[in-house]
Design a protein around this motif. Structure first.
Motif, short mmCIF file in Angstrom:
data_model
loop_
_atom_site.label_atom_id
_atom_site.label_comp_id
_atom_site.label_asym_id
_atom_site.label_seq_id
_atom_site.Cartn_x
_atom_site.Cartn_y
_atom_site.Cartn_z
N THR A 72 29.48 14.10 6.41
CA THR A 72 30.08 15.40 5.69
C THR A 72 29.34 16.62 5.76
OG1 THR A 72 30.50 13.52 3.98
CG2 THR A 72 30.67 15.86 3.19
N ALA A 73 28.00 16.62 5.72
CA ALA A 73 27.18 17.82 5.93
C ALA A 73 27.49 18.23 7.47
CB ALA A 73 25.84 17.60 5.92
N ARG A 74 27.64 17.52 8.32
CA ARG A 74 28.10 18.16 9.55
C ARG A 74 29.20 18.69 9.89
NH1 ARG A 74 30.59 17.34 13.95
NH2 ARG A 74 31.60 15.73 13.32
N LEU A 104 30.98 20.05 7.39
CA LEU A 104 30.95 21.35 6.80
C LEU A 104 29.95 22.27 7.23
CD1 LEU A 104 30.86 19.80 3.18
CD2 LEU A 104 32.89 21.06 3.97
N GLY A 105 29.34 21.80 8.17
CA GLY A 105 28.52 22.97 8.79
C GLY A 105 27.35 23.34 7.82
N ILE A 106 26.81 22.46 6.89
CA ILE A 106 25.72 22.86 6.16
C ILE A 106 24.60 21.71 6.30
CG2 ILE A 106 27.16 23.95 4.44
CD1 ILE A 106 27.17 21.61 2.60
N LYS A 107 23.40 21.98 5.74
CA LYS A 107 22.37 21.10 5.56
C LYS A 107 22.61 19.89 4.55
CE LYS A 107 18.70 24.42 6.89
NZ LYS A 107 17.44 24.97 6.39
N THR A 108 22.07 18.81 5.05
CA THR A 108 22.37 17.46 4.23
C THR A 108 21.53 18.01 2.81
OG1 THR A 108 22.27 16.20 6.11
CG2 THR A 108 22.00 15.17 3.95
N SER A 109 20.70 18.57 2.79
CA SER A 109 20.11 18.81 1.40
C SER A 109 20.97 19.93 0.46
CB SER A 109 18.68 19.64 1.42
OG SER A 109 18.81 20.67 2.31
N ALA A 110 21.82 20.75 1.09
CA ALA A 110 22.50 21.38 0.50
C ALA A 110 23.66 20.75 0.01
CB ALA A 110 23.04 22.56 1.36
N LEU A 111 24.11 19.62 0.74
CA LEU A 111 25.51 18.96 0.27
C LEU A 111 25.01 18.07 -0.72
CD1 LEU A 111 28.18 17.84 0.90
CD2 LEU A 111 27.03 15.99 2.41
N TYR A 151 22.99 18.74 -3.18
CA TYR A 151 22.96 19.75 -4.34
C TYR A 151 24.58 19.76 -4.79
CZ TYR A 151 23.28 23.77 -6.78
OH TYR A 151 23.20 24.91 -8.01
N LYS A 152 25.47 20.01 -3.81
CA LYS A 152 26.84 20.31 -4.17
C LYS A 152 27.43 19.08 -4.70
CE LYS A 152 27.09 24.03 -1.14
NZ LYS A 152 27.19 25.14 -2.10
N LEU A 153 27.02 17.92 -4.11
CA LEU A 153 27.76 16.65 -4.36
C LEU A 153 27.29 16.20 -6.03
CD1 LEU A 153 27.13 14.31 -1.28
CD2 LEU A 153 29.45 15.29 -2.08
N GLU A 154 26.21 16.55 -6.21
CA GLU A 154 25.68 16.29 -7.61
C GLU A 154 26.49 17.27 -8.76
OE1 GLU A 154 21.29 16.56 -7.81
OE2 GLU A 154 20.89 14.86 -6.81
N LYS A 155 26.39 18.63 -8.22
CA LYS A 155 26.90 19.75 -8.87
C LYS A 155 28.24 19.25 -9.37
CE LYS A 155 28.05 24.62 -8.42
NZ LYS A 155 28.18 25.59 -7.57
N TYR A 156 29.02 18.57 -8.49
CA TYR A 156 30.64 18.40 -8.60
C TYR A 156 30.74 17.05 -9.03
CZ TYR A 156 30.88 23.06 -6.36
OH TYR A 156 31.11 24.20 -6.03
N GLY A 157 29.69 16.26 -9.40
CA GLY A 157 29.97 14.94 -9.86
C GLY A 157 30.24 13.87 -8.89
N PHE A 158 30.19 14.15 -7.48
CA PHE A 158 30.57 13.10 -6.59
C PHE A 158 29.37 11.98 -6.30
CE2 PHE A 158 32.76 16.77 -4.92
CZ PHE A 158 33.98 16.09 -4.79
N ILE A 159 28.23 12.23 -6.74
CA ILE A 159 27.26 11.16 -6.99
C ILE A 159 26.14 11.68 -8.18
CG2 ILE A 159 27.07 11.09 -4.46
CD1 ILE A 159 24.66 13.07 -4.42
N GLN A 160 25.62 10.57 -8.46
CA GLN A 160 24.54 10.77 -9.70
C GLN A 160 23.46 11.72 -9.47
OE1 GLN A 160 25.61 9.71 -12.73
NE2 GLN A 160 27.47 9.07 -11.73
N GLY A 211 19.75 13.04 -8.82
CA GLY A 211 18.77 12.25 -8.22
C GLY A 211 18.89 10.94 -7.31
N GLU A 212 20.18 10.69 -7.15
CA GLU A 212 20.44 9.60 -5.93
C GLU A 212 19.96 9.96 -4.57
OE1 GLU A 212 24.61 8.27 -3.74
OE2 GLU A 212 24.84 8.62 -6.20
N THR A 213 19.44 8.96 -4.26
CA THR A 213 18.59 9.12 -2.95
C THR A 213 19.59 8.89 -1.71
OG1 THR A 213 17.87 6.75 -3.04
CG2 THR A 213 16.34 8.41 -3.80
N PRO A 214 19.20 9.58 -0.70
CA PRO A 214 20.03 9.19 0.43
C PRO A 214 20.00 7.54 0.89
CG PRO A 214 18.59 11.08 0.78
CD PRO A 214 18.20 10.25 -0.58
N ALA A 215 21.29 7.19 1.44
CA ALA A 215 21.37 5.85 1.45
C ALA A 215 21.55 5.75 3.17
CB ALA A 215 22.28 5.11 1.00
N GLU A 216 21.41 6.95 3.63
CA GLU A 216 21.70 7.02 5.27
C GLU A 216 20.52 7.52 5.79
OE1 GLU A 216 24.72 9.89 5.41
OE2 GLU A 216 25.71 9.19 3.63
#
Length: 176
Positions: free
Chosen positions: A147-149, A151-158, A160-169, A171-176
């Motif tokens: 998804t980050a690739r 969108l052309g953004i860093k995974t860390s930025a993604l 932040y945005k996934l948390e902001k918009y409620g796609f993940i909880q 503090g959820e840690t990367p599973a990949e």
């Protein structure tokens, strides 16, 4: 060779038959073949529904000068695949810089359509960002690095945005 980054003996071995490949802007007949190749190459991974390009999309590709050459074309096709809905890439799926002259004229004249309602610009932009992230997240089947690739953004930025918009909880840690 002079800078020491290319072996001189290898240069002379390869220089037996010099090849000159003109830039893509001088080979418009290659555009449909290359575009179809990139759809076939990236489509199964990014958007398996897409099988080809519409005549309008091919015309839009032909109108552009391609200063970034074949790599720019490949990137444009990948971007279009991310946001395409149908089985064929249409002109509306292409990046804005490739869309029709009328669209470019509206954009360059400053005549952007103003959304109706009382929403301030930051709210509109945030909503648009959320929608784009949602579409890319779905296309990537929830794979965050992909998804980050897309969108052309860093995974860390993604994250932040996934948390902001409620796609993940939070503090959820990367599973990949």
């Amino acid at each position: 060779m002079a800078a020491g980054r290319f072996r001189e003996d290898l240069y002379y071995r390869l220089h037996v038959v010099p090849l000159s490949v003109p830039p893509l802007r001088e080979r418009p007949e290659d555009l449909p073949v290359l575009a179809a190749h990139f759809v076939a190459r990236h489509g199964p991974r990014i958007n398996a529904k897409v099988r080809g390009l519409s005549p309008q999309a091919l015309a839009a590709l032909s109108r552009y000068a391609w200063p970034g050459n074949v790599r720019e074309l490949e990137n444009a096709i990948e971007q279009a695949l991310v946001f395409a809905d149908g089985a064929v890439l249409d002109e509306k799926d292409l990046p804005v810089f490739l869309q029709g002259a009328s669209t470019r004229a509206v954009l360059s004249s400053g005549g952007l359509p103003v959304p109706l309602g009382d929403r301030p610009l930051p709210d509109i932009l945030e909503d648009l960002e959320r929608q784009l992230i949602e579409r890319a997240y779905e296309k990537a089947k929830g794979v965050k690095t992909e998804t980050a690739r897309l969108l052309g953004i860093k995974t860390s930025a993604l994250y932040y945005k996934l948390e902001k918009y409620g796609f993940i909880q939070k503090g959820e840690t990367p599973a990949e």
